[in-house]
Structure formats: structure tokens, C-alpha cells
Design a protein around this motif. Sequence first.
Motif, PDB file in Angstrom:
ATOM      1  N   THR A 158       0.822  -1.202   0.000  1.00 47.69           N
ATOM      2  CA  THR A 158       0.000   0.000   0.000  1.00 47.69           C
ATOM      3  C   THR A 158       0.856   1.251   0.000  1.00 47.69           C
ATOM      4  O   THR A 158       0.593   2.209  -0.746  1.00 47.69           O
ATOM      5  CB  THR A 158      -0.938   0.007   1.225  1.00 47.69           C
ATOM      6  OG1 THR A 158      -1.845  -1.092   1.128  1.00 47.69           O
ATOM      7  CG2 THR A 158      -1.732   1.303   1.302  1.00 47.69           C
ATOM      8  N   TYR A 159       1.900   1.259   0.802  1.00 45.62           N
ATOM      9  CA  TYR A 159       2.733   2.454   0.897  1.00 45.62           C
ATOM     10  C   TYR A 159       3.400   2.783  -0.433  1.00 45.62           C
ATOM     11  O   TYR A 159       3.557   3.957  -0.789  1.00 45.62           O
ATOM     12  CB  TYR A 159       3.793   2.296   1.985  1.00 45.62           C
ATOM     13  CG  TYR A 159       4.515   3.593   2.280  1.00 45.62           C
ATOM     14  CD1 TYR A 159       3.927   4.571   3.069  1.00 45.62           C
ATOM     15  CD2 TYR A 159       5.775   3.854   1.740  1.00 45.62           C
ATOM     16  CE1 TYR A 159       4.567   5.769   3.320  1.00 45.62           C
ATOM     17  CE2 TYR A 159       6.422   5.054   1.982  1.00 45.62           C
ATOM     18  CZ  TYR A 159       5.817   6.006   2.766  1.00 45.62           C
ATOM     19  OH  TYR A 159       6.445   7.203   3.001  1.00 45.62           O
ATOM     20  N   PHE A 160       3.800   1.759  -1.176  1.00 42.80           N
ATOM     21  CA  PHE A 160       4.527   2.001  -2.420  1.00 42.80           C
ATOM     22  C   PHE A 160       3.613   2.133  -3.644  1.00 42.80           C
ATOM     23  O   PHE A 160       4.075   2.592  -4.691  1.00 42.80           O
ATOM     24  CB  PHE A 160       5.555   0.889  -2.652  1.00 42.80           C
ATOM     25  CG  PHE A 160       6.845   1.114  -1.917  1.00 42.80           C
ATOM     26  CD1 PHE A 160       7.913   1.758  -2.522  1.00 42.80           C
ATOM     27  CD2 PHE A 160       6.984   0.698  -0.604  1.00 42.80           C
ATOM     28  CE1 PHE A 160       9.096   1.985  -1.848  1.00 42.80           C
ATOM     29  CE2 PHE A 160       8.166   0.920   0.092  1.00 42.80           C
ATOM     30  CZ  PHE A 160       9.218   1.568  -0.533  1.00 42.80           C
ATOM     31  N   THR A 161       2.357   1.738  -3.538  1.00 37.87           N
ATOM     32  CA  THR A 161       1.503   1.735  -4.724  1.00 37.87           C
ATOM     33  C   THR A 161       0.228   2.561  -4.595  1.00 37.87           C
ATOM     34  O   THR A 161      -0.402   2.856  -5.610  1.00 37.87           O
ATOM     35  CB  THR A 161       1.110   0.291  -5.087  1.00 37.87           C
ATOM     36  OG1 THR A 161       0.352  -0.290  -4.004  1.00 37.87           O
ATOM     37  CG2 THR A 161       2.344  -0.569  -5.348  1.00 37.87           C
ATOM     38  N   ASN A 162      -0.176   2.941  -3.379  1.00 35.82           N
ATOM     39  CA  ASN A 162      -1.416   3.682  -3.201  1.00 35.82           C
ATOM     40  C   ASN A 162      -1.217   5.135  -3.637  1.00 35.82           C
ATOM     41  O   ASN A 162      -0.365   5.848  -3.097  1.00 35.82           O
ATOM     42  CB  ASN A 162      -1.851   3.626  -1.737  1.00 35.82           C
ATOM     43  CG  ASN A 162      -3.260   4.156  -1.522  1.00 35.82           C
ATOM     44  OD1 ASN A 162      -3.730   5.031  -2.238  1.00 35.82           O
ATOM     45  ND2 ASN A 162      -3.936   3.618  -0.524  1.00 35.82           N
ATOM     46  N   PRO A 163      -2.009   5.615  -4.611  1.00 38.38           N
ATOM     47  CA  PRO A 163      -1.857   7.010  -5.062  1.00 38.38           C
ATOM     48  C   PRO A 163      -2.042   8.029  -3.941  1.00 38.38           C
ATOM     49  O   PRO A 163      -1.501   9.139  -4.032  1.00 38.38           O
ATOM     50  CB  PRO A 163      -2.955   7.149  -6.125  1.00 38.38           C
ATOM     51  CG  PRO A 163      -3.248   5.755  -6.571  1.00 38.38           C
ATOM     52  CD  PRO A 163      -3.032   4.898  -5.368  1.00 38.38           C
ATOM     53  N   ARG A 164      -2.773   7.672  -2.904  1.00 34.68           N
ATOM     54  CA  ARG A 164      -2.983   8.621  -1.807  1.00 34.68           C
ATOM     55  C   ARG A 164      -1.669   8.915  -1.086  1.00 34.68           C
ATOM     56  O   ARG A 164      -1.434  10.039  -0.643  1.00 34.68           O
ATOM     57  CB  ARG A 164      -4.032   8.081  -0.835  1.00 34.68           C
ATOM     58  CG  ARG A 164      -5.379   7.841  -1.491  1.00 34.68           C
ATOM     59  CD  ARG A 164      -6.453   7.447  -0.487  1.00 34.68           C
ATOM     60  NE  ARG A 164      -7.709   7.134  -1.168  1.00 34.68           N
ATOM     61  CZ  ARG A 164      -8.872   6.985  -0.566  1.00 34.68           C
ATOM     62  NH1 ARG A 164      -8.949   7.108   0.754  1.00 34.68           N
ATOM     63  NH2 ARG A 164      -9.967   6.696  -1.251  1.00 34.68           N
ATOM     64  N   TYR A 165      -0.819   7.894  -0.938  1.00 30.44           N
ATOM     65  CA  TYR A 165       0.493   8.113  -0.343  1.00 30.44           C
ATOM     66  C   TYR A 165       1.436   8.800  -1.325  1.00 30.44           C
ATOM     67  O   TYR A 165       2.153   9.741  -0.975  1.00 30.44           O
ATOM     68  CB  TYR A 165       1.106   6.779   0.097  1.00 30.44           C
ATOM     69  CG  TYR A 165       0.600   6.276   1.419  1.00 30.44           C
ATOM     70  CD1 TYR A 165       0.897   6.928   2.602  1.00 30.44           C
ATOM     71  CD2 TYR A 165      -0.164   5.113   1.499  1.00 30.44           C
ATOM     72  CE1 TYR A 165       0.449   6.462   3.820  1.00 30.44           C
ATOM     73  CE2 TYR A 165      -0.633   4.636   2.705  1.00 30.44           C
ATOM     74  CZ  TYR A 165      -0.319   5.308   3.860  1.00 30.44           C
ATOM     75  OH  TYR A 165      -0.783   4.855   5.062  1.00 30.44           O
ATOM     76  N   ARG A 166       1.440   8.326  -2.565  1.00 31.39           N
ATOM     77  CA  ARG A 166       2.395   8.837  -3.539  1.00 31.39           C
ATOM     78  C   ARG A 166       2.138  10.305  -3.893  1.00 31.39           C
ATOM     79  O   ARG A 166       3.030  10.988  -4.394  1.00 31.39           O
ATOM     80  CB  ARG A 166       2.355   7.980  -4.807  1.00 31.39           C
ATOM     81  CG  ARG A 166       2.712   6.504  -4.589  1.00 31.39           C
ATOM     82  CD  ARG A 166       4.066   6.321  -3.902  1.00 31.39           C
ATOM     83  NE  ARG A 166       5.148   6.929  -4.638  1.00 31.39           N
ATOM     84  CZ  ARG A 166       5.954   6.252  -5.453  1.00 31.39           C
ATOM     85  NH1 ARG A 166       5.801   4.950  -5.623  1.00 31.39           N
ATOM     86  NH2 ARG A 166       6.942   6.874  -6.073  1.00 31.39           N
ATOM     87  N   LEU A 203       6.591  -6.871  -4.981  1.00 31.15           N
ATOM     88  CA  LEU A 203       6.788  -5.429  -4.949  1.00 31.15           C
ATOM     89  C   LEU A 203       7.969  -5.007  -5.816  1.00 31.15           C
ATOM     90  O   LEU A 203       7.959  -3.913  -6.410  1.00 31.15           O
ATOM     91  CB  LEU A 203       6.976  -4.957  -3.509  1.00 31.15           C
ATOM     92  CG  LEU A 203       6.893  -3.450  -3.264  1.00 31.15           C
ATOM     93  CD1 LEU A 203       5.678  -2.834  -3.945  1.00 31.15           C
ATOM     94  CD2 LEU A 203       6.846  -3.172  -1.766  1.00 31.15           C
ATOM     95  N   ARG A 204       8.967  -5.848  -5.922  1.00 33.07           N
ATOM     96  CA  ARG A 204      10.098  -5.527  -6.801  1.00 33.07           C
ATOM     97  C   ARG A 204       9.654  -5.402  -8.254  1.00 33.07           C
ATOM     98  O   ARG A 204      10.201  -4.607  -9.025  1.00 33.07           O
ATOM     99  CB  ARG A 204      11.172  -6.599  -6.669  1.00 33.07           C
ATOM    100  CG  ARG A 204      11.973  -6.533  -5.370  1.00 33.07           C
ATOM    101  CD  ARG A 204      12.828  -7.759  -5.198  1.00 33.07           C
ATOM    102  NE  ARG A 204      13.903  -7.808  -6.164  1.00 33.07           N
ATOM    103  CZ  ARG A 204      15.169  -7.466  -5.902  1.00 33.07           C
ATOM    104  NH1 ARG A 204      15.491  -7.032  -4.688  1.00 33.07           N
ATOM    105  NH2 ARG A 204      16.099  -7.556  -6.805  1.00 33.07           N
ATOM    106  N   LEU A 205       8.645  -6.189  -8.636  1.00 32.26           N
ATOM    107  CA  LEU A 205       8.119  -6.100  -9.992  1.00 32.26           C
ATOM    108  C   LEU A 205       7.308  -4.829 -10.210  1.00 32.26           C
ATOM    109  O   LEU A 205       7.161  -4.359 -11.348  1.00 32.26           O
ATOM    110  CB  LEU A 205       7.242  -7.323 -10.294  1.00 32.26           C
ATOM    111  CG  LEU A 205       7.941  -8.680 -10.330  1.00 32.26           C
ATOM    112  CD1 LEU A 205       6.915  -9.794 -10.486  1.00 32.26           C
ATOM    113  CD2 LEU A 205       8.973  -8.729 -11.446  1.00 32.26           C
ATOM    114  N   MET A 206       6.785  -4.263  -9.135  1.00 33.22           N
ATOM    115  CA  MET A 206       5.887  -3.122  -9.235  1.00 33.22           C
ATOM    116  C   MET A 206       6.562  -1.789  -8.977  1.00 33.22           C
ATOM    117  O   MET A 206       6.075  -0.755  -9.444  1.00 33.22           O
ATOM    118  CB  MET A 206       4.725  -3.296  -8.240  1.00 33.22           C
ATOM    119  CG  MET A 206       3.932  -4.581  -8.433  1.00 33.22           C
ATOM    120  SD  MET A 206       2.865  -4.965  -7.016  1.00 33.22           S
ATOM    121  CE  MET A 206       1.717  -3.603  -7.081  1.00 33.22           C
ATOM    122  N   SER A 207       7.666  -1.785  -8.231  1.00 32.50           N
ATOM    123  CA  SER A 207       8.233  -0.519  -7.771  1.00 32.50           C
ATOM    124  C   SER A 207       9.753  -0.493  -7.874  1.00 32.50           C
ATOM    125  O   SER A 207      10.443  -1.150  -7.084  1.00 32.50           O
ATOM    126  CB  SER A 207       7.808  -0.253  -6.324  1.00 32.50           C
ATOM    127  OG  SER A 207       8.483   0.871  -5.800  1.00 32.50           O
TER     128      SER A 207
END
Length: 281
Positions: A158-166, A203-207
Motif C-alpha cells: 500500500t505504501y509504495f503503490t497507493n496514489p494517496r500516499y504517492r 513489490l520488486r516487480l511493481m516498484s
Amino acid sequence: MTSEAVPRRRELLRDFLRARRARVRPEDVGIPATGRRRTPGLRREELAVLAGVGVSWYTWLEQGRDITVSDEVLDAIARVLMLSEPERIHLYLLAGLNPPTLECAPVTAVTPEVQQLIDAWDGRPAVLRDRYWNVLRFNDTARMVFGYGDGEHNCLLTYFTNPRYRAMEELWAANAPAIVAAYRASAGICPGDTDFRRVVDNLRLMSPEFTELWERQEVGVPEQAVNALRHPDLGELFFDATTLTVADHPEWQLVLYNPRPGTATGERLERLHRGRVASPA
């Protein structure tokens, strides 16, 4: 360790071993109960034989003498004494060794008491996560603030992919290294656990940002930090996030979010809840 602490630790080790040995009945470990015993529990020589150590060596250990102790021998003694996991850790510490690697406990249902605590944090977000940072429970405020739905959620993802955090890029980037370091510390408790590796690999694949931080090999603990996000209706929200370990389930962590003073977050949450109350069921 101070010179005063070492003798005291040996005294505590002596008392602990004697008490645990007295608790184990001979028949509990396959020794026929024959005749009358002057003292309860196992004899020193019986315990030594069952643990595969010399009688003199075990006697010296129980007397608190300055002898060399290995984790293999302590595990054998713990097995004979039928120590619980907390007792086994206590034995290691009294013997002057680092605590043993914890056995990863099986997943268990969230207790009603913990659920009540989560619900009691009403008006502010509360999230219960497991050792993999998978979200087990959350209250209604967390659902509305973080956008949680009915599916599965993982706090790291969530921290690395949620637009609300980013959307809060500066604070997000400042906090990201500590968050990754804390997750590496969690993963180190159960080395080789495939579920930890699965979270990391996904997560490595996503970020790319996560990949770069993960490869730093930094280790830390969950810190008191400012947790910031941009809600689509409320705007910018700032929380002081505190992570607590549940004592009787150390694989669970309860994250409590408190509105940061001076940021209008408290007022915005009140507006959110007024809208919830006003909305028809």
C-alpha cells in the motif's frame, strides 16, 4: 555487562533451572517412577543423560559456574525440561547467549479483545497487521482514510503503490527508507519464509523505488513517524503513526494513527464522520 550483573545472572540461571527441573516428573520423560524420591522432579543426572551432556557439566551449569554454553546444548536442556518458547528465550538470556530464532507461529484468528481495541480507536485509523504486514483488521476510519475495500491489503504494498500516499511525494520519499528497513527486520525473524519472499518479489516487480531501497540491506524498527496522504475528498492528512506489538501474539502489530496537531487533520476527520452519520444507511 557490569561485573555485578554477571553473578546475578548466574544466580537467576541456577534458580530457574532448579525450579524447571522440579516441575518435570520422571514419567513425563519416560523414566519409570520407582521408589520414593526425596525431592520432586528429575534428578540432575537424569536430566544430563536425557539431554546428552555430562553430569558434572550440567551440575556446574546449574550451580552458575563460569562455563562455556552452546545453543545446541541449551536446546537439548530446554527440550527435556519441556520449556515454552518464552521460557526457552529466558534460558538463553540467563546463560549469556543471544535469544534463539523464534519459531514462526501459525496464523490464528484475531481475538475479540484485540478487535475491541481496534474498534475503540474510533474516529482515528487503526490497523492490525501480521508478520508479513498483511492487514488482518481495520476500523471504519481506516477504511475511509486509506481506501480499503473488501479485498486483501498489505501495508508495504500500500505504501509504495497507493496514489494517496504517492501524492505526498516529499514526505513519502523521506519515510520510505525507514519503512523498507523495518520490513527487512520483520523478515529476518523468520529467515527463509516464502511468504516474506513473495511480498518482496511482487513489490520488486511493481516498484523500482522499492527495489533500490531493498538492495541497500538496511535494517530498522517501526519508528514513530509522520504518516501523510492526500485523501480525494478531505485533502492532505497527517498522522503520527505508532506501532505496538501485541504481547500474546508477537507476530501481530497494531498501528494507531493519531491526527498530527497543527495540520487540521483532526477537523477533517470530524467532517468525514459527520458526513458518515448524516448519510442514510
